[in-house]
Design an enzyme around this catalytic site. Structure first.
Site, PDB file in Angstrom:
ATOM      1  CG  ASP A   1      32.391  46.955  47.095  1.00  0.00           C
ATOM      2  OD1 ASP A   1      32.076  46.464  48.248  1.00  0.00           O
ATOM      3  OD2 ASP A   1      31.704  47.112  46.039  1.00  0.00           O
TER       4      ASP A   1
ATOM      5  CG  ASP B   1      38.780  46.239  44.910  1.00  0.00           C
ATOM      6  OD1 ASP B   1      38.225  45.365  45.684  1.00  0.00           O
ATOM      7  OD2 ASP B   1      38.664  46.527  43.866  1.00  0.00           O
TER       8      ASP B   1
ATOM      9  CG  ASP C   1      38.838  49.304  33.669  1.00  0.00           C
ATOM     10  OD1 ASP C   1      39.451  50.102  34.289  1.00  0.00           O
ATOM     11  OD2 ASP C   1      37.839  48.911  34.006  1.00  0.00           O
TER      12      ASP C   1
END
Length: 458
Positions: A66, A68, A147
């Site tokens: 993936d 982003d 995070d």
């Protein structure tokens, strides 16, 4: 606990730029779809960066699935640039750019939302938890809002450098997970970050910084406030991504298992060595299947995790005189109902779990009709694999698994004759879990009944 002491992460972001010649990231390992999005945003005058886990994994020499993208373009700007774009989310407004089966998630830089700042948008916090966050800001603000430090790295498509604002590159080199900011505050904003810390540590084989893990005991109960559907998705990432056994051990080690799977935690706390063996073997075999590209089902995994409580509860009710079928059905329903309050397991999976459990006592019934009926059951294979995992419970269970493994290798007629008490010549039993080329015997064909002639019929 596999932890490491760390430093406070409350300092203002300090930019460190790693030029192309000093890092290992190559565009050959970035998907063509992600590159198309990055280039079009950059050529249209916007900042465009590959961000997060993809950059981290590329620095580690991995191959991310993936990708982003972070940008200063708003979701509406992205929508205007890409016809194949759809805007999603209310809590976090995002743009999804779709290229066939691949979706590139494009997020606008998030701001801190502080009073007097230049950010615009809306941010809503309830009891310390962020319930809506659409405040746009700068890349520096976006970095400190992420995070973990290893997830706050940006690959700049304009010059192919890596931009590090919080020390993430050093953490990647040290193989340690550290939260950005005050851990207690960050976990109150989103309690699922505790599970994400465990998942990433298991996946990457990283240590968890001591300050990052310290609030687990006190703030673990906050996981009860997370949406059960979201915890189900997080469970799949923990246990069905090829590192389930490590995730399970670390969850238990960090004291978080009891907040996700209270029934499993209670059973293991009683010191049931056979149950621990069953769970760890089940997770290990699931990891192997994932790594080999084979299919896996959450139903089998959850059946393994909750088996101890279901078994003990069913036996307790049978000891009180309840019918066996009713006892198993009641125990299964009770444990599933309790678990679904924490993790929203879809009904299509709980139904399979209950069938796997209910078939276990039927393996002890080796009468001819019952054997062929069980062999023809659509959940037989999953239930049989489950029986093999239970071998550590007792020698009788191990022998039962060997008997059924042998039965599956016999031709239908040979097995039928053996079960009818006729002497037959059979080959020695194969190792447990091995099925011969003859395959699993099917259901016996029912004899066609002759219709009785009607009165008066010729």
């Amino acid at each position: 606990m596999n932890l490491e002491a760390g430093n406070e992460n409350n300092a203002a972001p300090t930019l460190r730029v790693i030029p192309r010649e000093q890092h290992v990231i190559s565009r050959k390992n970035i998907s063509k779809a992600a590159l198309r999005v990055l280039y079009r945003l950059n050529e249209s005058g916007y900042s465009a960066y590959l961000v997060g886990g993809a950059v981290r994994d590329l620095l580690l020499g991995g191959h991310p699935k993936d990708f982003d993208v972070a940008t200063n373009a708003t979701p509406e700007d992205v929508k205007r640039l890409f016809r194949n774009c759809r805007l999603i989310g209310r809590r976090f407004r995002l743009a999804h750019v779709v290229y066939g089966p691949e979706i590139i998630e494009v997020a606008t830089f998030r701001g801190t939302g502080e009073e007097g700042g230049e950010s615009d948008g809306d941010r809503h916090v309830v009891d310390g938890r962020i319930v809506r966050d659409n405040v746009w800001g700068t890349i520096e603000e976006d970095a400190i809002r992420r995070d973990f430090r290893v997830n706050a790295l940006y690959y700049d498509i304009s010059d192919f450098s890596v931009r590090d604002y919080v020390g993430g590159v050093q953490d990647v080199q040290d193989r340690v997970l550290r939260l950005i900011g005050d851990p207690e505050t960050r976990y109150r904003e989103d309690p699922v970050r505790m599970l994400r810390a465990v998942r990433l540590a298991a996946k990457l084989n990283f240590r968890i910084d001591e300050a990052t893990a310290a609030p687990f005991d006190d703030l673990g109960p906050l996981l009860a406030d997370a949406a059960p559907a979201r915890l189900f998705d997080e469970s799949l990432k923990l246990f069905l991504a090829g590192h389930g056994l490590k995730s399970f051990r670390l969850l238990e080690q960090c004291g978080l298992l009891r907040f996700m799977f209270p029934a499993a935690a209670r059973s293991l706390k009683r010191g049931d060595a056979a149950l621990r063996s069953l769970i760890e073997q089940g997770l290990a075999s699931t990891d192997e299947r994932v790594l080999e590209g084979k299919s896996v089902t959450p139903a089998f995994l959850f059946a393994v995790l909750l088996w101890g409580e279901v078994r003990d509860m069913a036996h307790a009710w049978m000891a009180k005189g309840l019918d066996g079928n009713d006892a198993w059905a009641r125990a299964s329903a009770h444990v599933v109902a309790e678990q679904c309050q924490r993790v929203a397991i879809p009904r299509r999976f709980t139904f399979t779990m209950e069938e796997i459990w209910s078939l276990q006592p039927r393996f002890e019934q080796v009468q001819r009709k019952r054997v062929f009926r069980l062999l023809g059951h659509p959940r037989f294979r999953a239930a049989f694999d489950f029986l093999l995992l239970r071998a550590a419970e007792a020698p009788s269970i191990r022998e039962l698994g060997q008997w059924w493994a042998h039965a599956q290798q016999l031709p239908h007629e040979t097995l039928a004759a053996a079960l009818s008490g006729h002497p037959v010549a059979v080959e020695p039993a194969a190792p447990v879990g091995v099925v011969s080329a003859a395959g699993t015997p099917g259901r016996p064909r029912n004899k066609r009944r002759r219709r009785k002639p009607k009165p008066g019929a010729s």
